[in-house]
Design a protein around this motif. Sequence first.
Motif, PDB file in Angstrom:
ATOM      1  N   LEU A 200      60.094 -68.018 -34.279  1.00  0.00           N
ATOM      2  CA  LEU A 200      60.923 -67.283 -33.307  1.00  0.00           C
ATOM      3  C   LEU A 200      60.343 -67.385 -31.903  1.00  0.00           C
ATOM      4  O   LEU A 200      61.072 -67.591 -30.932  1.00  0.00           O
ATOM      5  CB  LEU A 200      61.048 -65.811 -33.730  1.00  0.00           C
TER       6      LEU A 200
ATOM      7  N   ILE B  42      61.299 -70.494 -30.032  1.00  0.00           N
ATOM      8  CA  ILE B  42      62.657 -70.637 -29.480  1.00  0.00           C
ATOM      9  C   ILE B  42      62.952 -69.529 -28.451  1.00  0.00           C
ATOM     10  O   ILE B  42      64.081 -69.357 -28.019  1.00  0.00           O
ATOM     11  CB  ILE B  42      63.747 -70.636 -30.582  1.00  0.00           C
ATOM     12  N   GLY B  43      61.916 -68.760 -28.088  1.00  0.00           N
ATOM     13  CA  GLY B  43      62.084 -67.728 -27.056  1.00  0.00           C
ATOM     14  C   GLY B  43      62.722 -66.450 -27.564  1.00  0.00           C
ATOM     15  O   GLY B  43      63.230 -65.653 -26.771  1.00  0.00           O
ATOM     16  N   CYS B  44      62.700 -66.244 -28.869  1.00  0.00           N
ATOM     17  CA  CYS B  44      63.264 -65.001 -29.432  1.00  0.00           C
ATOM     18  C   CYS B  44      62.108 -64.016 -29.606  1.00  0.00           C
ATOM     19  O   CYS B  44      61.274 -64.189 -30.493  1.00  0.00           O
ATOM     20  CB  CYS B  44      63.940 -65.303 -30.772  1.00  0.00           C
TER      21      CYS B  44
ATOM     22  N   HIS C  60      72.739 -65.993 -31.889  1.00  0.00           N
ATOM     23  CA  HIS C  60      72.170 -65.774 -30.552  1.00  0.00           C
ATOM     24  C   HIS C  60      71.464 -66.991 -29.981  1.00  0.00           C
ATOM     25  O   HIS C  60      71.302 -67.103 -28.780  1.00  0.00           O
ATOM     26  CB  HIS C  60      71.192 -64.591 -30.571  1.00  0.00           C
ATOM     27  N   TYR C  61      70.988 -67.894 -30.836  1.00  0.00           N
ATOM     28  CA  TYR C  61      70.184 -69.017 -30.333  1.00  0.00           C
ATOM     29  C   TYR C  61      70.751 -70.381 -30.738  1.00  0.00           C
ATOM     30  O   TYR C  61      70.299 -71.401 -30.243  1.00  0.00           O
ATOM     31  CB  TYR C  61      68.725 -68.882 -30.805  1.00  0.00           C
TER      32      TYR C  61
ATOM     33  N   TYR D  22      70.500 -72.196 -33.411  1.00  0.00           N
ATOM     34  CA  TYR D  22      69.725 -73.096 -34.273  1.00  0.00           C
ATOM     35  C   TYR D  22      70.109 -72.975 -35.738  1.00  0.00           C
ATOM     36  O   TYR D  22      70.414 -71.884 -36.218  1.00  0.00           O
ATOM     37  CB  TYR D  22      68.229 -72.746 -34.194  1.00  0.00           C
TER      38      TYR D  22
ATOM     39  N   VAL E  57      69.863 -65.329 -35.703  1.00  0.00           N
ATOM     40  CA  VAL E  57      69.286 -66.476 -34.984  1.00  0.00           C
ATOM     41  C   VAL E  57      70.364 -67.509 -34.680  1.00  0.00           C
ATOM     42  O   VAL E  57      70.450 -68.037 -33.569  1.00  0.00           O
ATOM     43  CB  VAL E  57      68.134 -67.104 -35.801  1.00  0.00           C
ATOM     44  N   LYS E  58      71.210 -67.773 -35.660  1.00  0.00           N
ATOM     45  CA  LYS E  58      72.278 -68.767 -35.456  1.00  0.00           C
ATOM     46  C   LYS E  58      73.216 -68.304 -34.336  1.00  0.00           C
ATOM     47  O   LYS E  58      73.556 -69.075 -33.433  1.00  0.00           O
ATOM     48  CB  LYS E  58      73.046 -68.943 -36.785  1.00  0.00           C
TER      49      LYS E  58
ATOM     50  N   CYS F   8      68.811 -72.505 -39.325  1.00  0.00           N
ATOM     51  CA  CYS F   8      67.764 -71.508 -39.481  1.00  0.00           C
ATOM     52  C   CYS F   8      67.617 -71.066 -40.927  1.00  0.00           C
ATOM     53  O   CYS F   8      68.587 -71.121 -41.692  1.00  0.00           O
ATOM     54  CB  CYS F   8      68.214 -70.312 -38.639  1.00  0.00           C
TER      55      CYS F   8
END
Length: 192
Positions: free
Chosen positions: A30, A33-35, A60-61, A63, A57-58, A65
Amino acid sequence: MQEIVFATNNQHKLSEIRRIVGDRYRILSLNEIGCHEDIPETADTLMGNALQKARYVKEHYGYDCFADDTGLMVDALGGAPGVYSARYAGPGHDSVANMKLLLSNMEGRTDRSARFVTVIALLLGGKELTFEGKVEGEILTSPEGDGGFGYDPVFRPEGQELSFALMTPDAKNAISHRGRATAELLKYLNTL
Ligand code: IMP
């Protein structure tokens, strides 16, 4: 190399999984990826929490995951701490306090049987899949060893002489809940 996020910043889990996955995928944490926020884990099942984290994650970012959720189910405690294993002694995620509370709740109990269960949720190429791994064992009467993390010092897997905390990382991975769930995940990834 294909990149997949593992929705954790737990260095123990990251190195466990990277050892198992090998060179085929680059596993990003995390932090990478800047989370940096706490991802909600409000479901009342391991599968619900694993899916919730992976979807977060999917969404908001963006990716692909996977996310895991693990619980320690102790028979004499009616399956506790179970899905609440991380917060057993309170919201601080304090492993030492969690173990202390577990040992005190197990004082005088003769049935020490327990199991670790891990569910991994994978979001890849628009698909959602889940994988489960389990290891049976028992709760020791006092901590043994200081390797591993979490409840490792007080859990001895069935048929083994050593607690998880006294095993090498490879020996633990070979039989652990997360090792087994990850093997299922890898089996699937290898079919792609
Ligand atoms: P999580 O939901 O996977 O982060 O884990 C829930 C709780 O179980 C946390 O208190 C972890 O420290 C603990 N835990 C998870 N995996 C393991 C393990 O492999 N050994 C010992 N404790 C673990």
